[in-house]
Every structure is written in structure tokens, then in C-alpha cells.
Design a protein around this motif. Structure first.
Motif, PDB file in Angstrom:
ATOM      1  N   ILE A   1       0.843  -1.198   0.000  1.00  0.00           N
ATOM      2  CA  ILE A   1       0.000   0.000   0.000  1.00  0.00           C
ATOM      3  C   ILE A   1       0.878   1.247   0.000  1.00  0.00           C
ATOM      4  O   ILE A   1       0.648   2.193  -0.765  1.00  0.00           O
ATOM      5  N   TYR A   2       1.877   1.242   0.856  1.00  0.00           N
ATOM      6  CA  TYR A   2       2.772   2.402   0.952  1.00  0.00           C
ATOM      7  C   TYR A   2       3.505   2.630  -0.370  1.00  0.00           C
ATOM      8  O   TYR A   2       3.591   3.781  -0.849  1.00  0.00           O
ATOM      9  N   THR A   3       4.015   1.575  -0.967  1.00  0.00           N
ATOM     10  CA  THR A   3       4.754   1.697  -2.223  1.00  0.00           C
ATOM     11  C   THR A   3       3.870   2.226  -3.341  1.00  0.00           C
ATOM     12  O   THR A   3       4.316   3.027  -4.181  1.00  0.00           O
ATOM     13  N   HIS A   4       2.608   1.772  -3.375  1.00  0.00           N
ATOM     14  CA  HIS A   4       1.690   2.246  -4.410  1.00  0.00           C
ATOM     15  C   HIS A   4       1.350   3.724  -4.232  1.00  0.00           C
ATOM     16  O   HIS A   4       1.154   4.447  -5.214  1.00  0.00           O
ATOM     17  N   LEU A   5       1.273   4.178  -2.992  1.00  0.00           N
ATOM     18  CA  LEU A   5       0.972   5.585  -2.750  1.00  0.00           C
ATOM     19  C   LEU A   5       2.185   6.476  -2.988  1.00  0.00           C
ATOM     20  O   LEU A   5       2.055   7.617  -3.443  1.00  0.00           O
ATOM     21  N   PHE A   6       3.362   5.955  -2.692  1.00  0.00           N
ATOM     22  CA  PHE A   6       4.596   6.745  -2.795  1.00  0.00           C
ATOM     23  C   PHE A   6       5.656   5.948  -3.567  1.00  0.00           C
ATOM     24  O   PHE A   6       6.641   5.463  -2.995  1.00  0.00           O
ATOM     25  N   PRO A   7       5.456   5.804  -4.882  1.00  0.00           N
ATOM     26  CA  PRO A   7       6.389   4.983  -5.674  1.00  0.00           C
ATOM     27  C   PRO A   7       7.774   5.594  -5.804  1.00  0.00           C
ATOM     28  O   PRO A   7       8.750   4.885  -6.028  1.00  0.00           O
ATOM     29  N   GLN A   8       7.859   6.921  -5.677  1.00  0.00           N
ATOM     30  CA  GLN A   8       9.156   7.604  -5.792  1.00  0.00           C
ATOM     31  C   GLN A   8       9.282   8.641  -4.676  1.00  0.00           C
ATOM     32  O   GLN A   8       8.290   9.227  -4.231  1.00  0.00           O
ATOM     33  N   ASP A   9      10.495   8.865  -4.234  1.00  0.00           N
ATOM     34  CA  ASP A   9      10.785   9.872  -3.212  1.00  0.00           C
ATOM     35  C   ASP A   9       9.830   9.763  -2.020  1.00  0.00           C
ATOM     36  O   ASP A   9       9.047  10.681  -1.741  1.00  0.00           O
ATOM     37  N   PRO A  10       9.847   8.653  -1.305  1.00  0.00           N
ATOM     38  CA  PRO A  10       8.939   8.485  -0.162  1.00  0.00           C
ATOM     39  C   PRO A  10       9.149   9.571   0.888  1.00  0.00           C
ATOM     40  O   PRO A  10      10.294   9.948   1.174  1.00  0.00           O
TER      41      PRO A  10
ATOM     42  N   ARG B   1      11.322  -4.785  10.113  1.00  0.00           N
ATOM     43  CA  ARG B   1      11.864  -5.357   8.877  1.00  0.00           C
ATOM     44  C   ARG B   1      12.334  -4.275   7.904  1.00  0.00           C
ATOM     45  O   ARG B   1      12.767  -4.586   6.790  1.00  0.00           O
ATOM     46  N   GLN B   2      12.181  -3.006   8.303  1.00  0.00           N
ATOM     47  CA  GLN B   2      12.643  -1.858   7.525  1.00  0.00           C
ATOM     48  C   GLN B   2      12.015  -1.828   6.124  1.00  0.00           C
ATOM     49  O   GLN B   2      12.700  -1.595   5.118  1.00  0.00           O
ATOM     50  N   LEU B   3      10.701  -2.045   6.075  1.00  0.00           N
ATOM     51  CA  LEU B   3       9.968  -2.066   4.814  1.00  0.00           C
ATOM     52  C   LEU B   3       9.336  -0.723   4.471  1.00  0.00           C
ATOM     53  O   LEU B   3       8.725  -0.580   3.415  1.00  0.00           O
ATOM     54  N   ILE B   4       9.447   0.249   5.380  1.00  0.00           N
ATOM     55  CA  ILE B   4       8.917   1.585   5.114  1.00  0.00           C
ATOM     56  C   ILE B   4      10.093   2.532   4.918  1.00  0.00           C
ATOM     57  O   ILE B   4      10.808   2.865   5.873  1.00  0.00           O
TER      58      ILE B   4
END
Length: 353
Positions: free
Chosen positions: A119-128, A149-152
Motif C-alpha cells: 500500500i505504501y509503495t503504491h501511494l509513494f512509488p518515488q521519493d517516499p 523489517r525496515q519495509l517503510i
């Protein structure tokens, strides 16, 4: 409804004060009163519903507990965005709210952690953006797992609300009986909201009016069997006249059967304290009672590995019962750690614990 801790109050009265002489309003409140946008994300064959608010500042990624939805954060999000410039991301997790996952209600830790990261990756695909992950109960456990797990990317902090490994594991033994003891159906959404408030499940009527409707849905059982079940549940109880009578055609049931997730409960909470202490970011633990702090966290707190705040006079749904005080606590933590600045004339109050 909300592993790991059941409500502290008996079904009659609960934490909600009776108002004699006038009835309270239990009509649902729309999500549009609290959030700017409701977005559906297509991730594989799944469709995740996400509530969004704000357009600038750090992101608060809010993860709800078992049985709730993203709307459980409505009132707290409203309060927080008046204190600091920030963005809110509040998804309905798998099997909850308006999220649709092809009938797959795999609520295992690994499955949900993957969902949260996707979900996070889809909302912020670049420059999180700088992101503060906050979770309540089951969502608190998942917040720990996904950040450990350092996934964010660009994680600035993690916040856990009213979930501690020791007390959570102890409470699981009584959770099955608690869930079986709830009403299986309600005469209407208004009746579900009224039950939520009168049992003390949520003490804030306004919060219940926006969050409870997403926890129920029109009944899928034959009308006759539903009504029989409701009659049986009432036997031996003194019925108080409802302020919101409804027709039988509006009968509704729980949106998710949490008893079916029992096989995953231990996986959510086992080893949680050490995982929390190992998250490589500032950590905030907010509790409704100091009795819920286990040995590992007691030692960690004494060593200054995280900040702990206790909010008295609230139930398990801390963020719904007292959204203003929780927003104050989070704002103070953020300003102290220089993640952001308070808006306007708002002055954080630094607690003693």
C-alpha cells in the motif's frame, strides 16, 4: 472485536454516562467529515481502500486494530492536522472495511506486513516522504513488524497504542469467550453504534458514529434466522428502549468474523517487545494503563530506548476515546524530536512520563 484486550466495562452503562431526559444521536457520520479523499488501490487482484488527509508535511501511516477500519482514526486525524502540518494515510487492512481481497482473509503477520508495505509503495512509488507509522492493537503489532523489517522507506518513528506482548498474550485466552459473547446481529447501524457506546467499547459518541458503521454490513443470513438469533440473545436481559428504532429489513452483522482469525493471534504478538525495541527509529508507546508494561519493555523504558505515555481514563480504543489527548501526545513527541513544528499558536505540553 479488538485483540488483544477486551473492553473493561460491563455491557450496561459502560464508560458512557447516561443522559436522562434526552436521547443521544447515534446516526452515522460520513467519512467526508474527517478525510479529504477515499482512494481504492489495485494491488494484484486485491483492492485496498485508503482514507487520505492533508497535502504536505510528514506522513502518518495509521494501522487499525482487528475488527476496526481506517475510520477508527477519523477523530484523531482531525485533531492531529490542527496541531501539525502533516498527511494522513489510513488504510482498511485485509478483510476489513471497504477493502476487497477476493475472499482471502489471510490475516497472518507476513501477509499483512506485505500488504502494508505494498500500500505504501503504491501511494509513494518515488521519493517516499518522512513517515511515522502508528498502530493500535493488532495494527500496533503490525506496525512493529513492518518497521522492524525496515519495509517503510524514510521511517522517522513508530508509535504503538495499547498493545504489549505480555498482556496481549495473556488476554488471548479470554478473547474467544469475549467475541462469542457479543451480539451477532443488530437491528440497524444506529443500534450497533448505540451498543458500541453503551458497552464502553468506545466512550466517545462522535468517534463511534464514524467508525462503527464500517465494522458492520447488511446481514447475509436469511431474515427469519437472524431475527430468531436476536431474540435468543435478548433472553434473560432487561431491554432498554432504543432511541433509534429500526425495521427488521435493516438487520446487520459484523463485517469480519474475528474468531476465524484466531489461528493468527499468537503470530501477531509473540516476540513483540524485543521487535519493538529493535526498531531502528525513535519509538513511542502509548498505554491506557501502566499495568500493561511487561518485563522487557520495563527494562527498555528505564534504559531510555523509547518514550512511554500513559493516558488515564480511556479504554482500549485510546485514539477514539480521547483523540485530542492522543493528538497532543503525538504532537509533543514529534516536536521534541524535531520531525515537524506545531501550527500557529499551538504549544505542546510535555508530559512527565
Amino acid at each position: 472485536m479488538m485483540p488483544p484486550l477486551p473492553p473493561k466495562f460491563a455491557p450496561e452503562g459502560g464508560g458512557a454516562k447516561k443522559q436522562r431526559g434526552r436521547s443521544r444521536d447515534f446516526t452515522p457520520l460520513p467519512w467526508t467529515d474527517f478525510f479529504d479523499k477515499k482512494q481504492e488501490l489495485n494491488i494484484g487482484s486485491d483492492k485496498f481502500n485508503v482514507y487520505l488527509k492533508g497535502s504536505s508535511g510528514p506522513v502518518f501511516y495509521l494501522l487499525h486494530g482487528g475488527g476496526y477500519s481506517g475510520l477508527t482514526w477519523a477523530c484523531m486525524s482531525e485533531e492531529l492536522t490542527t496541531r501539525i502540518e502533516c498527511r494522513i494515510v489510513a488504510p482498511d487492512l485485509r478483510g476489513h472495511g471497504d477493502t476487497k481481497t477476493d475472499g482471502d482473509n489471510d490475516l497472518s503477520t507476513d501477509r499483512q506486513v506485505q500488504d502494508i508495505a505494498s500500500i505504501y509503495t503504491h501511494l509513494f512509488p518515488q521519493d517516499p516522504p518522512p513517515t511515522f507509522v502508528v498502530g493500535h492493537s493488532m495494527g500496533g503489532a503490525l506496525a512493529v513488524h513492518v518497521t522492524n523489517r525496515q519495509l517503510i522507506p524514510h521511517l522517522i518513528a513508530v508509535g504503538v497504542i495499547d498493545v504489549v506482548e505480555g498482556s496481549a498474550m495473556d488476554a488471548l485466552h479470554g478473547m474467544t469467550n469475549f467475541l462469542r459473547g457479543r451480539p451477532s446481529h443488530f437491528e440497524s447501524v444506529e443500534a450497533a453504534i448505540e451498543w458500541c457506546v453503551k458497552t464502553g467499547t468506545v466512550r466517545n459518541v462522535r468517534a463511534a458514529r464514524v467508525s462503527m458503521p464500517a465494522q458492520v454490513q447488511p446481514s447475509t443470513a436469511p431474515p427469519g434466522s437472524v431475527l430468531n438469533d436476536m431474540v435468543e440473545e435478548r433472553e434473560g436481559e432487561e431491554e432498554e428502549a432504543s432511541s433509534t428504532p429500526a425495521a427488521a429489513s435493516t438487520v446487520c452483522e459484523w463485517r469480519i468474523d474475528l474468531l476465524q482469525s484466531e489461528q493468527y493471534w499468537t503470530g501477531w504478538f509473540k516476540g513483540l517487545s524485543q521487535l519493538f525495541l529493535g526498531v531502528p527509529a525513535p519509538k513511542l508507546l502509548i498505554l491506557a494503563g501502566v499495568d500493561r508494561l511487561d518485563k522487557d519493555l520495563t527494562v527498555g523504558q528505564m534504559q531510555g530506548k523509547f518514550q512511554m505515555i500513559v493516558l488515564p481514563k480511556v479504554g482500549h480504543a485510546v485514539h477514539e476515546d480521547s483523540p485530542d489527548r492522543l493528538a497532543d501526545a503525538i504532537t509533543t513527541f514529534c516536536v521534541r524530536n524535531k520531525f515537524c513544528e506545531a501550527i500557529g499558536d499551538y504549544h505542546p505540553v510535555y508530559p512527565g512520563c
